[in-house]
Each structure stands twice: as C-alpha cells, then as structure tokens.
Design a protein around this motif. Structure first.
Motif, short mmCIF file in Angstrom:
data_model
loop_
_atom_site.label_atom_id
_atom_site.label_comp_id
_atom_site.label_asym_id
_atom_site.label_seq_id
_atom_site.Cartn_x
_atom_site.Cartn_y
_atom_site.Cartn_z
N SER A 121 89.26 50.43 70.04
CA SER A 121 90.38 50.66 69.12
C SER A 121 90.02 50.37 67.67
O SER A 121 90.48 51.06 66.77
CB SER A 121 91.57 49.79 69.53
N CYS A 122 89.24 49.32 67.43
CA CYS A 122 89.01 48.86 66.06
C CYS A 122 87.81 49.51 65.40
O CYS A 122 87.17 48.91 64.53
CB CYS A 122 88.88 47.33 66.02
N ALA A 123 87.48 50.74 65.78
CA ALA A 123 86.37 51.46 65.13
C ALA A 123 86.72 51.76 63.68
O ALA A 123 87.81 52.26 63.39
CB ALA A 123 86.07 52.74 65.89
N MET A 124 85.81 51.46 62.78
CA MET A 124 86.00 51.71 61.35
C MET A 124 84.66 51.69 60.65
O MET A 124 83.62 51.37 61.27
CB MET A 124 86.97 50.70 60.73
N ASN A 125 84.65 52.04 59.39
CA ASN A 125 83.41 52.07 58.60
C ASN A 125 83.33 50.79 57.79
O ASN A 125 84.14 50.55 56.89
CB ASN A 125 83.39 53.29 57.70
N ILE A 126 82.35 49.95 58.10
CA ILE A 126 82.19 48.65 57.45
C ILE A 126 80.86 48.63 56.71
O ILE A 126 79.79 48.78 57.31
CB ILE A 126 82.24 47.51 58.48
N ASP A 127 80.94 48.50 55.39
CA ASP A 127 79.74 48.51 54.53
C ASP A 127 78.87 49.74 54.80
O ASP A 127 77.64 49.65 54.87
CB ASP A 127 78.94 47.22 54.73
N GLY A 128 79.52 50.88 54.98
CA GLY A 128 78.80 52.14 55.11
C GLY A 128 78.34 52.50 56.50
O GLY A 128 77.69 53.55 56.67
N THR A 129 78.66 51.70 57.51
CA THR A 129 78.23 51.97 58.87
C THR A 129 79.42 51.99 59.81
O THR A 129 80.25 51.07 59.78
CB THR A 129 77.22 50.91 59.36
N ASN A 130 79.50 53.01 60.65
CA ASN A 130 80.55 53.06 61.66
C ASN A 130 80.26 52.03 62.74
O ASN A 130 79.16 52.00 63.31
CB ASN A 130 80.62 54.45 62.30
N THR A 131 81.26 51.22 63.05
CA THR A 131 81.07 50.18 64.07
C THR A 131 82.43 49.67 64.51
O THR A 131 83.47 50.13 64.05
CB THR A 131 80.20 49.03 63.52
N LEU A 132 82.41 48.70 65.41
CA LEU A 132 83.64 48.06 65.87
C LEU A 132 83.83 46.76 65.11
O LEU A 132 82.91 45.94 65.03
CB LEU A 132 83.58 47.78 67.37
N ALA A 133 85.01 46.56 64.55
CA ALA A 133 85.26 45.35 63.76
C ALA A 133 85.14 44.09 64.60
O ALA A 133 84.78 43.04 64.09
CB ALA A 133 86.65 45.43 63.12
#
Length: 299
Positions: A121-133
């Motif tokens: 559910s928490c997939a997002m782009n963090i510091d330019g990389t797609n990942t799970l928070a």
C-alpha cells in the motif's frame, strides 16, 4: 560506673587510638579507584544528586519535503517541509509520515496498512527511487548521520494523483484483471478430487513470481510504461502473466501466450531493467518478460 577508675595515661591512650581509627576511616572513604582510564573518587561530593543527573538529549532534526496536492483546493501542487526529531521517531520513512500526520498535519494523505512490506500500500517515490515507505530506512546503513538534510517524497511517478501521495491505481488493476490471474482448467475436477497437485520441481518454478505484492514500484519506474501505460501491460502485470503460463496446473498456456503476442502489450519492453532494480521484494520482472518472449519464439 563510679567504682571503676581510669588512670589519666589510659584515657589519653584511648583517645589517641580513637582519633587514629577515625582518620584511617576518612582516608579509606576518599580513596580513588581507577577503572581503565576513568577514575572515580568515593567522596561525599561525588555522591550528590546533581552530579548523577544525565545530560539533556541532543535533538537530531531531519526535514521531509512532501508532495502536496488537494483536488478540492484551487492551487497547484507544492512541497511542504516538516521537521522531525530522529531521536523521537522510528527508523522507517513510514514512521516519519505517521508522526507528521499525528502531530503536525492531519490533512497529509497516504496509503498504508501492514507496515511489513506485504500489502504494497505505501509504495511511493522516496529520494528519487520507487520503494515501500515501510521498508525504507530514514538513515540507510552506512550513510552516517543525515540529520539536517531533507528527504523528498513524491507519489509514484507518471500516474494520476488522487490526493497528496495517493496515486490512482485503477488502470494498473484493470491491466492485472485482463490477464485473468487465476487457475484455468479445461476438464475441471474429477469426482473425489480435492486439489490440483503438482510436483515439487514444478512448484519451484513459481518462486520469484508468486511473491509479487502488486505495489507497482516496478511498472512506474519503467520509461516504456510512462509513455504507453494505456497499451503496454508493464513489468508487474507481465510477470504475473508468466506466473500462470509457467504453472503446470494451468491448461490455458497457449491461449495466454497468444493474448500477450502484441506489439504494445509485451514488446514495448526494451530491457531497461529499472523494474528489477527498484523491486522492494528483490524479484526480477525483466527475466520473466524475457521468458515470455522466448516461449513465443518457440511456438
């Protein structure tokens, strides 16, 4: 008692002994004990409560710049900055987001559920990389102290945004439904049959595919999917398609392959391999897509 009398010399002797004993006790009490390079004096001064009070904790402020957009507000998207004391926050980015929502800005919107990298559910782009928070450390191992630096958080790229960090997954799920991701058997179960059995070797062929949690990190990192999301199925859906093609219990292998034999559905993949690089479950969608192409060439 009055019937006991002491000589003056005896009294003086007792006084001297008592004084000497008190002096020795005082010296023992102020003795210094060496422990490695640290010395402590067991004196009355060192036992004061003020000396035992711990030093105040030092704050380590980390800033999070988060994408914000509310369709009900007539304004363009913007970034909001939130400070977080890392000494009072969990180690994951999701911990920081929850802390911001609970303590600073209740209007911040994002998806989350399991907190253990299972639901996606928490997939997002963090510091330019797609990942799970929930799997992304605020301070990754080996990066040192990152307090004072800002972490930028955006929704998954090249998808319509519903609000803040919540993307519209409708098209993604429609593509997933189009591959008919369920077991299809032409003859059905025989009388008395409980399960569709397979050998351990056949079961092992599904490893590395069934673990996919459909978080869409891989698909939204693929440039081909960015430009052709309406036609190209994308890495996640294609890997799930291959999962059923490779399943020995499924009897619609040829039909599934024929459905994928399309210039856009399958062959928009140019083996860029962003999908494999960003997968938070460490799977290899690129390899699955290559195997589909290989099976089609063998027909």
């Amino acid at each position: 008692p009055e019937h006991i009398k002491h000589k003056p010399e005896t009294d003086n002797m007792l006084s001297n002994i008592s004084a000497r004993a008190l002096q020795q006790t005082s010296l023992r009490a102020s003795a210094i004990i060496a422990e490695g390079t640290i010395t402590r004096g067991l004196t009355t001064e060192s036992l004061k409560v003020s000396d035992a009070t711990p030093a105040p904790a030092v704050e380590r402020i980390k800033y999070f710049k988060i994408y914000r957009w509310d369709p009900e507000q007539e304004q363009k998207p913007y970034l909001s900055t939130y400070p977080i004391d890392l000494e009072e926050c969990g180690p994951m980015v999701l911990d920081a987001l929850i802390k911001i929502k609970n303590e600073q800005d209740p209007s911040l919107t994002f998806r989350r559920s399991c907190r253990e990298g299972i639901c996606g559910s928490c997939a997002m782009n963090i510091d330019g990389t797609n990942t799970l928070a929930c799997l992304c450390y605020i301070e990754p191992q080996g990066c040192g102290d990152t307090s004072g630096k800002a972490t930028k958080i955006y929704p998954l790229p090249h998808m319509y945004v519903i609000k803040d960090l919540v993307p519209d997954m409708g098209n993604f799920y429609e593509q997933y439904r189009s591959i008919e991701p369920w077991l299809k058997n032409k003859g059905g179960k025989q009388e008395g049959q409980m399960e569709f059995l397979q050998t351990r070797e056949d079961r092992a062929k599904l490893d590395g595919m069934y673990e996919c949690i459909l978080c869409a990190c891989c698909s939204t990192s693929c440039p081909s999917y960015w430009w052709n999301a309406d036609k190209y199925l994308g890495p996640a859906v294609l890997m799930q398609a291959y999962r059923w093609i490779e399943d020995s219990r499924d009897e619609y292998t040829k039909e599934r392959l024929d459905q994928l034999d399309d210039a856009f559905k399958l062959y928009r993949c140019h083996t860029i391999m962003n999908c494999t690089k960003v997968c938070p479950k460490h799977l290899n969608p690129g390899k699955a897509i290559a195997n589909i192409k290989k099976k089609l060439s063998e027909q």
